[in-house]
Design a protein around this motif. Structure first.
Motif: not given
Length: 127
Positions: A42-62
């Motif tokens: 589902d990553l591709r679809w979740r990423l599109e949801e996240m990017l729709a809000d126009g964030p300046s950064a994506l922080v991936v907490d591993v």
């Protein structure tokens, strides 16, 4: 007739809740072994949801991962390409020593912005 840039989302049972949250102008994705087992497709679809809000950064907490599998690395690189195309900075937060060593040995620390604590990554996202 213009074709859709993405194939239709595959039906995989009931929709899962979003696995990300926003903090300030950043989207945060906490990854764990369980979330990857249940939803890496589902990553591709979740990423599109996240990017729709126009964030300046994506922080991936591993911090919830015990290891970086090949599919996980591929997903991170794919995410980096998609975000870079939109001008969104991608940062990895909380890699343990073994993971940081693997990222360094493979040269991925030159590709991915590695940040130890989540608050540090979020602070740098605004710079």
């Amino acid at each position: 007739m213009r074709q859709n840039a993405h194939p239709p989302r595959p039906q995989r049972g009931p929709a899962r809740p979003a696995v990300f949250y926003t903090r300030g102008d950043s989207a945060v994705v906490p990854l764990s072994d369980q979330t990857l087992r249940e939803g890496i497709h589902d990553l591709r679809w979740r990423l599109e949801e996240m990017l729709a809000d126009g964030p300046s950064a994506l922080v991936v907490d591993v911090s919830g991962l015990t290891r970086l599998s090949s599919p996980t690395i591929a997903a991170l690189l794919w995410t980096k390409r998609r975000c870079s195309a939109r001008g969104v900075r991608v940062m990895l937060s909380h890699p343990d020593q073994a993971m940081a060593g693997l990222l360094h040995r493979t040269g991925l620390d030159d590709v991915l912005d590695i940040q130890p604590p989540l608050d540090s990554a979020l602070g740098r996202a605004t710079r």
